[in-house]
Design an enzyme around this catalytic site. Structure first.
Site, PDB file in Angstrom:
ATOM      1  N   LYS A   1       0.852  -1.179   0.000  1.00  0.00           N
ATOM      2  CA  LYS A   1       0.000   0.000   0.000  1.00  0.00           C
ATOM      3  C   LYS A   1       0.886   1.227   0.000  1.00  0.00           C
ATOM      4  O   LYS A   1       1.667   1.457   0.928  1.00  0.00           O
ATOM      5  CB  LYS A   1      -0.919  -0.014   1.222  1.00  0.00           C
ATOM      6  CG  LYS A   1      -1.853   1.186   1.257  1.00  0.00           C
ATOM      7  CD  LYS A   1      -2.892   1.047   2.348  1.00  0.00           C
ATOM      8  CE  LYS A   1      -3.770   2.284   2.401  1.00  0.00           C
ATOM      9  NZ  LYS A   1      -4.753   2.209   3.477  1.00  0.00           N
TER      10      LYS A   1
ATOM     11  N   ARG B   1     -10.857  10.090   1.343  1.00  0.00           N
ATOM     12  CA  ARG B   1     -10.818  10.739   2.665  1.00  0.00           C
ATOM     13  C   ARG B   1     -12.044  11.608   2.882  1.00  0.00           C
ATOM     14  O   ARG B   1     -12.442  11.839   4.016  1.00  0.00           O
ATOM     15  CB  ARG B   1      -9.492  11.465   2.841  1.00  0.00           C
ATOM     16  CG  ARG B   1      -8.383  10.396   2.922  1.00  0.00           C
ATOM     17  CD  ARG B   1      -6.998  10.914   3.111  1.00  0.00           C
ATOM     18  NE  ARG B   1      -6.058   9.776   3.021  1.00  0.00           N
ATOM     19  CZ  ARG B   1      -4.759   9.897   2.880  1.00  0.00           C
ATOM     20  NH1 ARG B   1      -4.214  11.099   2.810  1.00  0.00           N
ATOM     21  NH2 ARG B   1      -3.992   8.826   2.818  1.00  0.00           N
TER      22      ARG B   1
ATOM     23  N   ARG C   1       0.673   9.892   5.965  1.00  0.00           N
ATOM     24  CA  ARG C   1       0.802   8.466   6.236  1.00  0.00           C
ATOM     25  C   ARG C   1       2.137   7.892   5.733  1.00  0.00           C
ATOM     26  O   ARG C   1       2.278   6.691   5.589  1.00  0.00           O
ATOM     27  CB  ARG C   1      -0.344   7.707   5.580  1.00  0.00           C
ATOM     28  CG  ARG C   1      -1.748   8.237   5.916  1.00  0.00           C
ATOM     29  CD  ARG C   1      -2.752   7.112   6.007  1.00  0.00           C
ATOM     30  NE  ARG C   1      -4.132   7.528   5.848  1.00  0.00           N
ATOM     31  CZ  ARG C   1      -4.860   8.185   6.756  1.00  0.00           C
ATOM     32  NH1 ARG C   1      -4.328   8.531   7.913  1.00  0.00           N
ATOM     33  NH2 ARG C   1      -6.130   8.480   6.503  1.00  0.00           N
TER      34      ARG C   1
ATOM     35  N   GLU D   1       7.180  -6.815   1.651  1.00  0.00           N
ATOM     36  CA  GLU D   1       5.913  -6.694   2.388  1.00  0.00           C
ATOM     37  C   GLU D   1       5.002  -7.902   2.111  1.00  0.00           C
ATOM     38  O   GLU D   1       4.358  -8.429   3.016  1.00  0.00           O
ATOM     39  CB  GLU D   1       5.177  -5.400   1.987  1.00  0.00           C
ATOM     40  CG  GLU D   1       5.807  -4.116   2.503  1.00  0.00           C
ATOM     41  CD  GLU D   1       5.522  -3.874   3.988  1.00  0.00           C
ATOM     42  OE1 GLU D   1       4.909  -4.729   4.652  1.00  0.00           O
ATOM     43  OE2 GLU D   1       5.940  -2.806   4.491  1.00  0.00           O
TER      44      GLU D   1
ATOM     45  N   LYS E   1      -2.134  -1.696  -3.951  1.00  0.00           N
ATOM     46  CA  LYS E   1      -3.002  -0.528  -3.918  1.00  0.00           C
ATOM     47  C   LYS E   1      -2.172   0.733  -3.976  1.00  0.00           C
ATOM     48  O   LYS E   1      -1.203   0.818  -3.217  1.00  0.00           O
ATOM     49  CB  LYS E   1      -3.802  -0.588  -2.610  1.00  0.00           C
ATOM     50  CG  LYS E   1      -4.688   0.590  -2.359  1.00  0.00           C
ATOM     51  CD  LYS E   1      -5.316   0.442  -1.002  1.00  0.00           C
ATOM     52  CE  LYS E   1      -6.098   1.722  -0.758  1.00  0.00           C
ATOM     53  NZ  LYS E   1      -6.600   1.792   0.554  1.00  0.00           N
TER      54      LYS E   1
ATOM     55  N   SER F   1     -10.117   5.453  -5.052  1.00  0.00           N
ATOM     56  CA  SER F   1     -11.035   6.582  -5.254  1.00  0.00           C
ATOM     57  C   SER F   1     -10.546   7.591  -6.284  1.00  0.00           C
ATOM     58  O   SER F   1     -11.328   8.092  -7.089  1.00  0.00           O
ATOM     59  CB  SER F   1     -11.271   7.279  -3.908  1.00  0.00           C
ATOM     60  OG  SER F   1     -10.048   7.710  -3.338  1.00  0.00           O
TER      61      SER F   1
ATOM     62  N   TYR G   1     -15.081   0.758  -7.514  1.00  0.00           N
ATOM     63  CA  TYR G   1     -16.356   1.405  -7.204  1.00  0.00           C
ATOM     64  C   TYR G   1     -17.368   1.231  -8.331  1.00  0.00           C
ATOM     65  O   TYR G   1     -18.537   1.539  -8.162  1.00  0.00           O
ATOM     66  CB  TYR G   1     -16.120   2.890  -6.887  1.00  0.00           C
ATOM     67  CG  TYR G   1     -15.230   3.066  -5.662  1.00  0.00           C
ATOM     68  CD1 TYR G   1     -15.764   2.946  -4.386  1.00  0.00           C
ATOM     69  CD2 TYR G   1     -13.859   3.287  -5.782  1.00  0.00           C
ATOM     70  CE1 TYR G   1     -14.967   3.066  -3.256  1.00  0.00           C
ATOM     71  CE2 TYR G   1     -13.042   3.410  -4.661  1.00  0.00           C
ATOM     72  CZ  TYR G   1     -13.599   3.295  -3.404  1.00  0.00           C
ATOM     73  OH  TYR G   1     -12.800   3.396  -2.287  1.00  0.00           O
TER      74      TYR G   1
END
Ligand code: PBG
Length: 327
Positions: free
Chosen positions: A199, A209, A221, A237, A252, A278, A317
């Site tokens: 990520k 957000r 982040r 990871e 992602k 998004s 989505y």
């Protein structure tokens, strides 16, 4: 020029729609699509999200309807994000038995059973008043190991409420192992973990957000999400998550990281998931609204590209809309 030239004519197989369909290497089907959904506590009507036209913050009831429509269209799964009415420093609503996600999970399981895979995002940023993905120390840094205890507790709450797959998205070190141990210890060894293993600290999460009301109140982040400049550490990871017990691994965002999707696909033997986030959604919707892109063709091309790169499962989505179009 000789009559035989050119000897090779790749265009022969592109001549008609039927030929092109026959030789297509990549196909899309509803079953591999997962619809991310938002459910918000304390609203009486679904709220549109300005930066994601067509996406809503749902009430429990409007979510039931959306989930039903997705299942009917053949969509493979749903992943639930909750927005609680009250946030605090430790994200208490995330693991409250009557927290909004737990209630919605119960609704969906009782309505739909196993007709669609009901998954839950597992993080704290939607639940904390500071908007960070973990518990903070006195000096405002994320306390990795204290956060793991919170994640373990959220996993149990979600499993008990009916989640079939939990998706830890906070990028804390050791999160998959901590959750696996907690689930197994409480008799939930059948609940799967979809690791948000890879990520990136991405600007493409901007519209989310707004949707999840989780922008960090200070800082960003980048102390836990990955630097977009790096590729090799994605494999590190992924292997850590597999060692800790992840059943599926995610990359992602998707569209700007197709090289990573391919590298992960070539390296592992578990399902590879990609999240078309998004910002990827918003870019295409915005350009289409202006008449600058053909909306349907761009959506389908974006999804075929993610599958071609090697993703087995795609969070998007557009899942319900695309599933209907494929039917
Ligand atoms: C964290 C989370 C985020 C997204 C999914 N889970 C936001 C973040 O890390 O800042 C982004 C999804 C999207 O942009 O569609 N709980």
């Amino acid at each position: 020029m000789s009559a035989q030239f050119p000897a090779a004519r790749p265009r022969r197989l592109r001549r008609t729609p039927a030929l092109r369909r026959l030789v297509a290497e990549t196909r899309l089907s509803p079953a591999e699509l997962v619809l991310p959904v938002f459910v918000k506590e304390g609203i009486s009507e679904a709220q549109p999200i300005a930066s994601m036209p067509g996406v809503f913050q749902h009430t429990r009831d409007s979510l039931r309807k959306a989930a039903h429509e997705a299942a009917e269209a053949g969509v493979g799964g749903l992943i639930l994000f909750g927005i609680p009415a009250v946030k605090d420093g430790v994200g208490s609503a995330a693991d409250a038995p009557d927290g909004i996600v737990q209630q919605a999970l119960g609704d969906l399981r009782s309505d739909l059973g196993d007709a669609i895979v009901v998954m839950s995002d597992l993080c704290l940023d939607e639940y904390t008043d500071h908007g960070h993905c973990g518990i903070l120390t006195a000096s405002g840094e994320i306390d990795n190991d204290a956060t793991l205890e919170r994640y373990a507790s959220i996993a149990l709450a979600q499993a008990e409420a009916g989640s079939a797959v939990v998706g830890p998205s906070g990028m804390m070190d050791g999160q998959v192992g901590a959750i696996r141990e907690a689930l197994d210890g409480a008799g939930h060894s059948d609940i799967a973990i979809m690791g948000y293993s890879v990520k990136y600290a991405s600007a493409y999460y901007g519209p989310f957000r707004d949707a999840a009301e989780c922008a960090p109140q200070f800082g960003d982040r980048s102390t836990h999400q990955q630097d977009p400049a790096n590729a090799d550490e994605s494999l590190r990871e992924v292997f850590l998550d597999l060692d800790e017990g992840a059943d599926m691994v995610m990359v992602k965002p998707a569209g700007a990281y197709l090289d990573i999707v391919r590298r992960v696909r070539d390296a592992v033997d578990v399902p590879v998931v990609a999240y078309q986030v998004s910002g990827e959604y918003a870019m295409i919707e915005a350009a289409a609204e202006k008449g600058w892109l053909d909306r349907e063709r761009t959506i389908m091309e974006s999804l075929v590209a993610i599958r071609r790169a090697g993703a087995d499962i795609v969070l998007t989505y557009w899942a319900t809309e695309v599933a209907r179009r494929l039917a």
